[in-house]
Structures are given as structure tokens and as C-alpha cells.
Design an enzyme around this catalytic site. Structure first.
Site, mmCIF file in Angstrom:
data_model
loop_
_atom_site.group_PDB
_atom_site.id
_atom_site.type_symbol
_atom_site.label_atom_id
_atom_site.label_comp_id
_atom_site.label_asym_id
_atom_site.label_seq_id
_atom_site.Cartn_x
_atom_site.Cartn_y
_atom_site.Cartn_z
ATOM 1 C CE LYS A 116 -3.099 2.584 -5.174
ATOM 2 N NZ LYS A 116 -4.381 3.253 -5.277
ATOM 3 C CD GLU A 200 3.299 -2.146 -4.876
ATOM 4 O OE1 GLU A 200 3.296 -1.942 -6.092
ATOM 5 O OE2 GLU A 200 3.270 -1.224 -4.030
ATOM 6 C CG ASN A 235 -0.740 1.090 4.396
ATOM 7 O OD1 ASN A 235 0.479 1.000 4.355
ATOM 8 N ND2 ASN A 235 -1.531 0.030 4.540
ATOM 9 C CD GLU A 275 1.351 9.015 -2.725
ATOM 10 O OE1 GLU A 275 1.436 7.855 -2.259
ATOM 11 O OE2 GLU A 275 0.509 9.844 -2.334
ATOM 12 C CD GLU A 288 -1.126 5.709 -4.736
ATOM 13 O OE1 GLU A 288 -2.192 5.416 -5.311
ATOM 14 O OE2 GLU A 288 -1.013 5.717 -3.504
ATOM 15 C CG ASN A 290 -2.280 10.179 -4.993
ATOM 16 O OD1 ASN A 290 -3.162 9.330 -4.997
ATOM 17 N ND2 ASN A 290 -1.213 10.091 -4.229
ATOM 18 C CG PHE A 348 -4.206 5.571 16.589
ATOM 19 C CD1 PHE A 348 -3.848 6.902 16.621
ATOM 20 C CD2 PHE A 348 -3.308 4.632 17.062
ATOM 21 C CE1 PHE A 348 -2.615 7.297 17.108
ATOM 22 C CE2 PHE A 348 -2.070 5.007 17.558
ATOM 23 C CZ PHE A 348 -1.722 6.346 17.581
#
Length: 666
Positions: A116, A200, A235, A275, A288, A290, A348
Site C-alpha cells: 500500500k 493515513e 472495513n 479502490e 489501493e 487489488n 456479527f
């Protein structure tokens, strides 16, 4: 064209690749661990090779074992799917050395975009908009705090080699930064074998929008529109759609052109995804790239008509793209819901076990749209603790977004899953949420709309009336059948009454049920008449009904005096009683739940990683008590209130089941 390809992956993506290969007349090879001996992808492939024990680091991500499988079978090419070895440059290098085609990008592109930090620098040089941040390596938590203060909170702490939401934390202050830095390093080290971290700026009110690119080895590159992936939890994407309800044509074109420019800057070939984070003013920033097929690729395929797996195979075979940018259109709207083995009623947390019932909706046309279900499981199969908790990707397509959502609602209600905890009720609730239906979503949607977690759906009265009418009609069918059976034994047939009380979600409806031709007329006490048609037979677990002409799909279970009904994310006990039975039922005391307030229960099947307290310790509200690892994620369990630890029943390395008592308090 290749005669045989090996899929270096498992689950639904392995099955997905096999389907395209079969369509192209290419034979396939599956690989499998001990845990996947009876997996669906193994039975679908032409041949299969065993590669080791269940843990991925002893099987699926061991390059030598995959290379041995290639030698055994004579496969000419390898599709890596996503995850595992899909973005490992050493794997691409090993294949190249063996003369085996990699159905993916070149090693150099994987290295450049897989890191990244490096990818952001390259993006800046290629003229791609990037998020402010610190791209250097960060040694410890104190340095992370210093950098975060310079950037300004909130910040995003990320694993350099990360993906899939692992190794990522948002920090809003120094304390969260210190804790998040260490947790991110731990997850990154265990998931990727690389604990490098960067930081970031976290963009507030962000939308996660990505561009699908496709490039060949002949200098051709194009973008296949965008996907909106803003509905995320920790995320991890949960709901995706194409196109985005937010972008305009000008922004879409700018994002697409920058994405192709970045791909060409690193000599990219194959399918890839760039993305972006997009703010409320449509400013977009590179996150980033992928360098693989994305989980959510089906929605792009549904609106473009382009088979991305087929294109990847053809590009790897040296073929030029047969389509140009002008050929790429947006046809209709597509939505994807990820079905996870995660229990929404338990925060979850992962759920494992056997699928005692697994009946997806039938693929193909449904209510004016199309249903597609990419899956890698089957009824009777087991959800393992060793791998990602995804069960399936349910996708729908229709001409408009509103229609695609409605088709999805009915498809979700038709999806039967039993035996494990799963997130079907949650995604069904999202499909009905006003913020989602209006397109007013950000990556904070779940945190903002479900701050205390998901506790089920409370249906409005008009929906309750629909369910009450349907259940009253179903009860009449069940009563007629029951009285006929008993009537045969008694040599007479008892009459089924017309007057009933339907109780659900704390609401009571007095109704009268009368037979109509092929239907039932349900009259409420206020005079409203509802007409119900359906094909339900007592004992069946699914009821396809229409209520005043509107389709209604119900999952049906039998309980004493009524039904367990699941529909639109709601899970209800519906009691259908005679007026006298209803009167008596109201006098019954409610059963009290056991008191577990002085216990820390294990919320999921998992492994105790750390124990942060000892017997006799005084703990404060919010204090970390221990951490549990499940399905490759580390979860910190915290004290709900101030107290003293009186007993500890488990320690690091212990494997626990759901609701096992980890510790007790005075």
C-alpha cells in the site's frame, strides 16, 4: 487455449472459476485440505489434489504444495481466485519459472500495487488523486501517535500488505491509536506474515467506490464502470452494487481514466480493481489497487454482460481484448449481498457448524429481474473455523435500482439457512432501510444506524397486518387438515372456526377468516379486508404468498399454537388462537432469562490468544479482559462494568465454544 487449469483456492470463488472454465471447454483441477475433502469445489472439478491439513498456512498458501499439484496434474495455467496466493509475487514467480501461466497480472505489478505504501507513491506519480498520510514505516505505537497528531485525527491505521478488512483500525485519539496500532500489527503478522503499518487521514462521510479495470498484454486497457461498496462492517464489505447511486457520468469517467492510467503505469494485465474513497462533494482519493478478481465482481458482470473470469483466462493465454471502451455500457442495476456465517444478534461474531438446511433461491428470472447465487457450500456441509466465513454471494439484477432492491428482498426471504448463525436477517433489514433505498449511504452506515448492534427488525403496523393476514390464512389451511385427519378417526369432521386472534411483535389482531375461490379473505376488527393467496402446505418451511396482490415470501417454522415466521429481517413468533385461548394466554407470566451479568461468556467459537487479567484483579468499564481469535480475526473482549475477577476458567491456547464461561466476577 489452455487444456487444463488449476484453481489455487477454495469455496465459492473456486466454484465460480470452474463454471467459466467449463463453459470454455477447459478441464479444471481443484486443490483441497483435510477440512475440504467433501467441499463443493472438489466435486465440481474434473480432478482434485489433496494439499495438507486444514490451516491455510499448511495447505492453501504453501507454494510448494500448489506447485506439486500442478506437476501431478499437468495443469498449464493457474487461477488464484482471491485471498490466499492471489497477490503473492513469489507465487507468480514460481509459476513463471515452471512455465505455467498465471491467470493474473505480472509479478512486478503485484509487487508494486500489493504494497500500500509503494502503490500510493506510484499513484501520485501517475497523476491519481491520493489521501494525505504517512507512507514511511512506523516502528512503534508512540511513533504512530506522533504521526497521527501531525496528520490530525481521525486516522486510519492499515497493514501495508493487508486486505479483506484485516489489519485495519480507525483511531480517534491517542489511546485508540496505541491499541489499534498493536492490534493491526498482530492481525497483519498472523494473516499476511508482514506486520508493516502505515497511517493515513480518515475521510469523514466517505463512500467506498471502486473501478473495475481490464488490461491485456498488447497495450489495451479499459474500465468497466464502478461498484459502490459503502455498506461495510469493520472495513469488510457486506453489500455492493453497480453502478453507484452517487456518481455522475463526469466523475465516473475521471475515475475510470485515472484507474486505467495507474494500471498502465505498472504494466498491468488481467482484471484488477482500483479502490477510491469519495467524499460528499464527489472528490475522490486513491486507496489501493487489488491485483486480482474482487469478491463483488458479479455485479459488474451483470450490468456489462462481460464474463471477467473468461477475460482473465483469455488475457493469460496472450489474446488481445476483443472489446473497446465504447463497447462498455451500463445495462440496468445489480446488487450483491454477502451471506456470512456471522451471527448479527451476537455482534456479527463468527459462527461455525453444519448446514442442516441450505436452500438458496432458484437462479434465473424472479419477479421481473434475475437472481444469481455464487456459493461454495451445500446442505449437510460444514462451515469450518479455519477459513473466511463467507457462505454465498446473492446477486440480483433488474432494469432499475428500485426493482433490483425489490427482487433482492424476495430472494433473501426465499433463502433458507439453518444450523449456524448467519447475517441474512441483517442484510434483509438493510434492503428495507430508508438510507439505503434512497442511496444516502457512507462507510459509516452500519456504525451509525446500528450503534448498539443488530437486535432484529421491528416491523411497522402495515407489515404486521400483512403477516397477520397471511398467518391467519395459513392457520386455516393447517386447521382444516388437522380436523380432517382427526375427523377420519372419529368418523366425523369437526368445523373450523372463523374467528381468531393473531399475536405478533406485542400486537394483537382480532380477525375473521373466510374462504374465497383459491384464496382467503381476512377481515380485521376495524373492517379492513385483506385477500391472501398462497401455495403453502402444512409442514413446508417456505410459503410463497400474495397479500392483496403483493408478493410475500415467508420462512415458516411450527411452534405451539402458531408459527415462527421470518420475513424482511424480522424473526417473529406468531400465535394464532381462538378468542378464548388468546384471553387466557394474556394471563400467563413471561419466562425470565437466566442471569449471566456476573460472567464473561465466549461470544463465538474461537481460541483464547491473550488473558489480560488475573483472579482478584479489579477491572474498570471498557477494560480489555482477553482476546479471542476466530476465522482469522482477533476480537478483544472488554468489561461491561466495574468489578472484581473472582474466577478464570480458561487461558491462552484454550479452544472455546459459544457461551463457554471465560471468567466470573464477584
Amino acid at each position: 487455449m489452455f487444456d487444463k487449469i488449476l484453481i489455487a483456492n477454495r469455496g465459492e470463488i473456486a466454484c465460480r472459476v470452474i463454471k467459466s472454465a467449463q463453459k470454455m471447454g477447459i478441464k479444471t483441477v481443484a486443490v483441497y485440505s483435510d477440512a475440504d475433502k467433501h467441499a463443493l469445489h472438489v466435486s465440481m472439478a474434473d480432478e482434485a489434489v489433496h494439499i495438507g491439513p486444514p490451516p491455510a498456512n499448511q495447505s492453501y498458501i504453501v507454494i510448494d504444495k500448489i506447485m506439486d499439484a500442478i506437476k501431478q496434474t499437468g495443469a498449464q495455467a493457474v487461477h488464484p481466485g482471491y485471498g490466499f496466493l492471489s497477490e503473492n509475487p513469489k507465487f507468480a514467480e514460481a509459476l513463471e519459472a515452471a512455465g505455467v501461466a498465471f491467470i493474473g497480472p505480472p509479478k512486478g505489478a503485484i509487487e508494486a500495487m500489493g504494497d500500500k505504501i509503494t502503490s500510493k507513491k506510484i499513484a501520485q506519480e501517475a497523476g491519481v488523486n491520493t489521501v494525505p498520510g504517512y507512507m514511511g514505516l512506523i516502528e512503534d505505537a508512540e511513533e504512530a501517535v506522533k504521526i497521527s497528531n501531525e496528520i490530525g485525527y481521525p486516522v486510519m491505521i492499515k497493514a501495508s500488505a493487508g486486505g479483506g478488512g484485516k489489519g485495519m483500525r480507525i483511531a480517534w485519539n491517542d489511546e485508540e491509536c496505541r491499541e489499534g496500532f498493536q492490534s493491526s500489527k498482530n492481525e497483519a503478522a498472523s494473516s499476511f506474515g508482514d506486520d508493516r503499518i502505515f497511517i493515513e487521514k480518515f475521510v469523514t462521510q466517505p463512500r467506498h467506490i471502486e473501478i473495475q479495470v481490464l488490461c491485456d498484454a498488447h497495450g489495451n486497457g479499459l474500465w468497466l464502470n464502478e461498484r459502490e461498496c459503502s455498506i461495510q462492517r469493520r472495513n469488510q464489505k457486506v453489500v455492493e452494487e453497480a453502478p453507484s447511486p452517487f456518481l455522475d457520468a463526469e466523475t465516473r469517467k475521471a475515475m475510470g481514466e485515472q484507474s486505467v492510467a495507474l494500471a498502465k503505469a505498472v504494466g498491468y494485465t488481467s482484471a484488477g480493481t482500483v479502490e477510491f474513497i469519495v467524499d460528499g462533494d464527489k472528490n475522490f482519493y486513491f486507496l489501493e489497487m487489488n491485483t486480482r478478481l474482487q469478491v463483488e465482481h458479479p455485479v459488474t458482470e451483470l450490468i456489462t454482460g462481460i464474463d471477467l473470469v473468461e477475460q482473465m483466462i483469455r488475457i493469460a493465454n496472450g489474446e488481445p481484448l476483443s472489446i473497446t471502451q465504447d463497447d462498455v455500457k451500463i445495462n440496468g442495476w445489480a446488487i450483491e449481498n454477502r451471506l456470512y456465517a456471522e451471527d448479527p444478534y451476537r455482534g456479527f461474531l463468527p459462527s461455525i457448524g453444519r448446514l442442516t438446511r441450505y436452500r438458496p433461491p432458484e437462479e434465473g428470472e424472479l419477479h421481473g429481474g434475475i437472481v444469481r447465487n455464487d456459493t461454495g457450500v451445500y446442505e449437510g456441509g460444514e462451515i469450518s473455523m479455519y477459513y473466511d466465513p463467507m457462505i454465498a454471494k446473492l446477486c440480483t439484477w433488474a432494469e432499475t435500482r428500485e426493482q433490483a432492491i425489490e427482487v433482492m428482498r424476495n430472494a433473501l426471504d426465499s433463502f433458507e439457512v439453518e444450523g449456524i448463525g448467519h447475517n441474512l436477517p441483517f442484510v434483509a433489514a438493510v434492503m428495507d432501510h430508508e438510507r439505503f433505498t434512497s442511496g444516502n449511504i457512507t462507510t459509516a452506515f452500519i456504525a451509525e444506524e446500528y450503534p448498539e448492534g443488530f437486535e432484529g427488525v421491528t416491523l411497522p403496523e402495515d407489515k404486521l397486518r400483512q403477516l397477520a393476514a397471511a398467518c391467519a390464512a395459513m392457520n386455516r389451511v393447517a386447521e382444516i387438515r388437522r380436523t380432517r385427519i382427526s375427523g377420519t378417526l372419529d368418523n366425523h369432521e369437526r368445523k373450523v372456526g372463523d374467528h381468531w386472534n393473531v399475536a405478533l411483535q406485542g400486537t394483537h389482531f382480532d380477525v375473521t377468516v373466510a374462504a374465497e375461490k383459491g384464496a382467503a379473505a381476512v377481515t380485521f376488527a376495524d373492517g379492513q379486508v385483506v385477500h391472501v393467496k398462497g401455495d403453502w402446505t402444512p409442514g413446508h418451511s417456505l410459503a410463497h404468498m400474495t397479500v392483496d396482490g403483493a408478493p410475500l415470501v415467508l420462512k415458516v417454522g411450527k411452534i405451539s399454537g402458531g408459527f415462527r415466521i421470518r420475513s424482511r429481517g424480522a424473526d417473529l413468533k406468531v400465535h394464532v388462537r381462538t378468542p378464548r385461548q388468546a384471553e387466557l394466554a394474556r394471563q400467563m407470566p413471561e419466562k425470565q432469562a437466566p442471569d449471566t451479568s456476573k460472567m464473561l461468556l465466549c461470544p463465538m467459537p474461537g481460541l483464547i490468544v491473550t488473558m489480560n487479567v488475573a483472579e482478584g484483579d479489579e477491572v474498570q468499564e471498557g477494560q480489555a479482559l482477553c482476546s479471542v481469535e476466530a476465522m482469522k480475526m482477533e476480537n478483544i473482549l472488554r468489561a461491561e462494568r466495574k468489578g472484581v475477577v473472582s474466577k478464570i476458567n480458561a487461558g491462552p491456547g484454550d479452544s472455546l465454544a459459544v457461551d463457554d464461561v471465560i471468567m466470573e466476577f464477584e
